[in-house]
Design a protein around this motif. Structure first.
Motif, mmCIF file in Angstrom:
data_model
loop_
_atom_site.group_PDB
_atom_site.id
_atom_site.type_symbol
_atom_site.label_atom_id
_atom_site.label_comp_id
_atom_site.label_asym_id
_atom_site.label_seq_id
_atom_site.Cartn_x
_atom_site.Cartn_y
_atom_site.Cartn_z
ATOM 1 N N ILE A 59 13.604 -13.936 37.240
ATOM 2 C CA ILE A 59 14.477 -13.947 38.420
ATOM 3 C C ILE A 59 13.833 -13.263 39.620
ATOM 4 N N PHE A 60 13.214 -12.109 39.422
ATOM 5 C CA PHE A 60 12.741 -11.311 40.556
ATOM 6 C C PHE A 60 11.241 -11.400 40.822
ATOM 7 N N ILE A 61 10.457 -11.959 39.932
ATOM 8 C CA ILE A 61 8.995 -11.950 39.911
ATOM 9 C C ILE A 61 8.512 -10.590 39.403
ATOM 10 N N ALA A 70 12.667 0.093 43.840
ATOM 11 C CA ALA A 70 11.964 0.523 45.054
ATOM 12 C C ALA A 70 11.890 -0.621 46.062
ATOM 13 N N GLY A 71 11.609 -1.830 45.581
ATOM 14 C CA GLY A 71 11.552 -2.986 46.461
ATOM 15 C C GLY A 71 12.889 -3.292 47.099
ATOM 16 N N VAL A 72 13.958 -3.233 46.299
ATOM 17 C CA VAL A 72 15.297 -3.489 46.831
ATOM 18 C C VAL A 72 15.671 -2.432 47.865
ATOM 19 N N SER A 114 18.583 -25.406 22.572
ATOM 20 C CA SER A 114 18.139 -24.013 22.475
ATOM 21 C C SER A 114 17.601 -23.467 23.798
ATOM 22 N N GLN A 115 17.072 -24.336 24.639
ATOM 23 C CA GLN A 115 16.514 -23.927 25.925
ATOM 24 C C GLN A 115 16.886 -24.942 26.989
ATOM 25 N N PHE A 116 16.853 -24.462 28.233
ATOM 26 C CA PHE A 116 17.189 -25.315 29.363
ATOM 27 C C PHE A 116 16.165 -25.118 30.469
ATOM 28 N N GLN A 117 15.732 -26.213 31.071
ATOM 29 C CA GLN A 117 14.884 -26.140 32.258
ATOM 30 C C GLN A 117 15.800 -26.357 33.451
ATOM 31 N N ILE A 118 15.869 -25.336 34.308
ATOM 32 C CA ILE A 118 16.796 -25.352 35.430
ATOM 33 C C ILE A 118 16.006 -25.175 36.724
ATOM 34 N N LYS A 119 16.233 -26.056 37.676
ATOM 35 C CA LYS A 119 15.614 -25.915 38.999
ATOM 36 C C LYS A 119 16.572 -25.089 39.840
ATOM 37 N N LEU A 120 16.108 -23.922 40.297
ATOM 38 C CA LEU A 120 16.933 -22.984 41.041
ATOM 39 C C LEU A 120 16.399 -22.785 42.460
ATOM 40 N N PRO A 121 17.303 -22.593 43.422
ATOM 41 C CA PRO A 121 16.876 -22.278 44.792
ATOM 42 C C PRO A 121 16.656 -20.770 44.931
ATOM 43 N N PHE A 122 15.474 -20.390 45.361
ATOM 44 C CA PHE A 122 15.116 -18.978 45.495
ATOM 45 C C PHE A 122 14.900 -18.602 46.955
ATOM 46 N N LEU A 123 15.169 -17.345 47.241
ATOM 47 C CA LEU A 123 14.799 -16.704 48.496
ATOM 48 C C LEU A 123 13.854 -15.580 48.104
ATOM 49 N N GLU A 124 12.642 -15.633 48.626
ATOM 50 C CA GLU A 124 11.609 -14.670 48.248
ATOM 51 C C GLU A 124 11.215 -13.824 49.447
ATOM 52 N N TYR A 125 11.097 -12.532 49.204
ATOM 53 C CA TYR A 125 10.660 -11.593 50.236
ATOM 54 C C TYR A 125 9.353 -10.952 49.810
ATOM 55 N N THR A 126 8.433 -10.836 50.746
ATOM 56 C CA THR A 126 7.219 -10.058 50.551
ATOM 57 C C THR A 126 7.317 -8.863 51.488
ATOM 58 N N LEU A 127 7.347 -7.674 50.902
ATOM 59 C CA LEU A 127 7.486 -6.458 51.692
ATOM 60 C C LEU A 127 6.138 -6.017 52.236
ATOM 61 N N GLN A 128 6.149 -5.098 53.174
ATOM 62 C CA GLN A 128 4.920 -4.626 53.815
ATOM 63 C C GLN A 128 3.926 -4.049 52.824
ATOM 64 N N ASP A 129 4.424 -3.436 51.743
ATOM 65 C CA ASP A 129 3.519 -2.843 50.757
ATOM 66 C C ASP A 129 2.986 -3.860 49.753
ATOM 67 N N THR A 131 4.884 -5.767 47.755
ATOM 68 C CA THR A 131 5.878 -6.043 46.729
ATOM 69 C C THR A 131 6.547 -7.385 47.024
ATOM 70 N N VAL A 132 6.677 -8.208 45.989
ATOM 71 C CA VAL A 132 7.333 -9.503 46.117
ATOM 72 C C VAL A 132 8.593 -9.483 45.263
ATOM 73 N N LEU A 133 9.718 -9.809 45.885
ATOM 74 C CA LEU A 133 10.999 -9.916 45.188
ATOM 75 C C LEU A 133 11.615 -11.258 45.529
ATOM 76 N N ARG A 134 12.269 -11.845 44.552
ATOM 77 C CA ARG A 134 13.001 -13.069 44.852
ATOM 78 C C ARG A 134 14.369 -13.016 44.201
ATOM 79 N N PHE A 135 15.256 -13.822 44.738
ATOM 80 C CA PHE A 135 16.630 -13.860 44.276
ATOM 81 C C PHE A 135 17.092 -15.310 44.248
ATOM 82 N N VAL A 136 17.963 -15.628 43.316
ATOM 83 C CA VAL A 136 18.588 -16.953 43.301
ATOM 84 C C VAL A 136 19.630 -16.953 44.413
ATOM 85 N N GLN A 137 19.624 -18.020 45.232
ATOM 86 C CA GLN A 137 20.510 -18.029 46.389
ATOM 87 C C GLN A 137 21.524 -19.170 46.376
#
Length: 155
Positions: A59-61, A70-72, A114-129, A131-137
């Motif tokens: 979910i977050f990378i 710290a990233g959040v 048993s498993q599912f392949q799901i295509k999800l829409p993400f919003l990804e942020y790259t911080l100045q340091d 750090t890369v974080l992403r969230f399902v939007q």
């Protein structure tokens, strides 16, 4: 300032992993405090501590609760500073709602898959340091499901 990008990509998960992704994003929504710019890092670490690195990475990378917290915190402060904290909380809510809808849909299949392949829409942020974080939007689409006989297209 953080840079952002939006994209959709597929993740392969079990029902339990999707449930944990929902819990992880809810933890960020509740403890990120994007409207005030002062994230509760201790609550984020505690909330994500039992989820597991694999699911956090899906979910977050980032996969370590301390790094995510710290990233959040940095992202919360940054978005609050430019007045977008409320928008971020809305996007996190949409993502939680979308993943919950998918979980409801795939639960209807019972134990057939048993498993599912799901295509999800993400919003990804790259911080100045760096750090890369992403969230399902939002709501994604179930593309395939794995049964004892292999992968099946179900949507």
């Amino acid at each position: 300032m953080a840079t952002s990008r939006e994209y959709a990509t597929s993740v392969t998960v079990t029902r339990q992993e999707l449930s944990k992704m929902i819990l992880a994003q809810r933890t960020i929504l509740e403890s990120g405090r994007f409207k005030t710019g002062v994230a509760d890092k201790a609550a984020i670490i505690a909330g994500l501590g039992s989820i597991g690195a694999t699911v956090l990475g899906l979910i977050f990378i980032a996969s370590a609760p301390v790094g995510i917290a710290a990233g959040v915190a940095g992202l919360s402060l940054s978005l609050f500073g430019i007045g977008l904290g409320g928008k971020m909380e809305d996007l996190l809510s949409y993502g939680i709602s979308g993943m919950t809808d998918i979980l409801t849909d795939i639960t209807a299949y019972g134990n057939r898959y048993s498993q599912f392949q799901i295509k999800l829409p993400f919003l990804e942020y790259t911080l100045q340091d760096g750090t890369v974080l992403r969230f399902v939007q939002g709501r994604g689409v179930v593309e395939r499901a794995r049964s004892g006989g292999g992968w099946e297209i179900i949507n």
